[in-house]
Write a protein that holds these residues in place. Structure first.
Motif, mmCIF file in Angstrom:
data_model
loop_
_atom_site.group_PDB
_atom_site.id
_atom_site.type_symbol
_atom_site.label_atom_id
_atom_site.label_comp_id
_atom_site.label_asym_id
_atom_site.label_seq_id
_atom_site.Cartn_x
_atom_site.Cartn_y
_atom_site.Cartn_z
ATOM 1 N N ARG A 113 0.835 -1.212 0.000
ATOM 2 C CA ARG A 113 0.000 0.000 0.000
ATOM 3 C C ARG A 113 0.860 1.248 0.000
ATOM 4 O O ARG A 113 0.600 2.204 -0.723
ATOM 5 C CB ARG A 113 -0.946 -0.018 1.219
ATOM 6 C CG ARG A 113 -1.832 1.200 1.318
ATOM 7 C CD ARG A 113 -2.798 1.278 0.131
ATOM 8 N NE ARG A 113 -3.587 2.488 0.179
ATOM 9 C CZ ARG A 113 -3.293 3.602 -0.497
ATOM 10 N NH1 ARG A 113 -2.232 3.655 -1.272
ATOM 11 N NH2 ARG A 113 -4.072 4.661 -0.399
ATOM 12 N N ASP A 143 2.663 1.616 -3.398
ATOM 13 C CA ASP A 143 1.704 2.073 -4.411
ATOM 14 C C ASP A 143 1.328 3.544 -4.236
ATOM 15 O O ASP A 143 1.001 4.222 -5.204
ATOM 16 C CB ASP A 143 0.443 1.202 -4.391
ATOM 17 C CG ASP A 143 0.693 -0.200 -4.941
ATOM 18 O OD1 ASP A 143 1.762 -0.447 -5.544
ATOM 19 O OD2 ASP A 143 -0.190 -1.066 -4.751
ATOM 20 N N ASP A 175 -6.707 6.991 3.889
ATOM 21 C CA ASP A 175 -7.880 6.491 3.175
ATOM 22 C C ASP A 175 -9.110 6.545 4.067
ATOM 23 O O ASP A 175 -9.012 6.362 5.279
ATOM 24 C CB ASP A 175 -7.666 5.041 2.734
ATOM 25 C CG ASP A 175 -6.523 4.905 1.749
ATOM 26 O OD1 ASP A 175 -6.139 5.914 1.143
ATOM 27 O OD2 ASP A 175 -6.018 3.783 1.589
#
Length: 141
Positions: free
Chosen positions: A96, A99, A124
């Motif tokens: 994560r 990315d 997020d």
């Protein structure tokens, strides 16, 4: 018995080496994320990436400032954790983070001093949708 050759087993992103070259040249790169995300992705059994960690006003969230060499070390560490060479799914936290970092590192242009410090915010949230209110029923007279 025949010889078995394994090719293409590495999941390493094709652009990884170019990302390292770009990251090496920045004077600073900021990452805002939860403290535990930073702690769990910066360490392995053999090494730890250091950075300047500053708490934010949001509980449990920190901003980490890395130099170019520290960012190179961090990306290398994340790559090894997130993209294992021979099978396995890799560490989801490292994946994560990698990315999230990759698109911002890809935007770095060597020789463009004086611009804003590249940064990412990894915060997020669950997308919420508001259901439309039911239309009032027509009254029959």
């Amino acid at each position: 018995m025949g010889l078995i050759m394994l090719t293409g087993c590495s999941q390493t992103p094709a652009q990884h080496d170019e990302r390292l070259r770009k990251a090496a040249g920045v004077t600073a790169f900021r990452i805002t994320c939860t403290k535990d995300m930073w702690e769990r992705t910066r360490k392995t059994t053999t090494s730890t990436v250091e950075g300047k960690v500053t708490p934010t006003s949001k509980a449990g969230v920190v901003t980490v400032e890395l130099t170019g060499p520290q960012l190179v070390d961090y990306l290398t560490k994340l790559k090894h954790l997130a993209f294992p060479n021979l099978g396995g799914s890799g560490d989801p936290l490292a994946r994560r983070m990698y990315d999230a970092l990759a698109p911002q590192v890809d935007k770095i242009r060597p020789g463009s001093a004086g611009g804003p410090v590249p940064q990412i915010v990894l915060d997020d949230v669950v997308a919420t949708t508001t259901a439309p209110s039911p239309s009032p029923k027509a009254s029959s007279s």
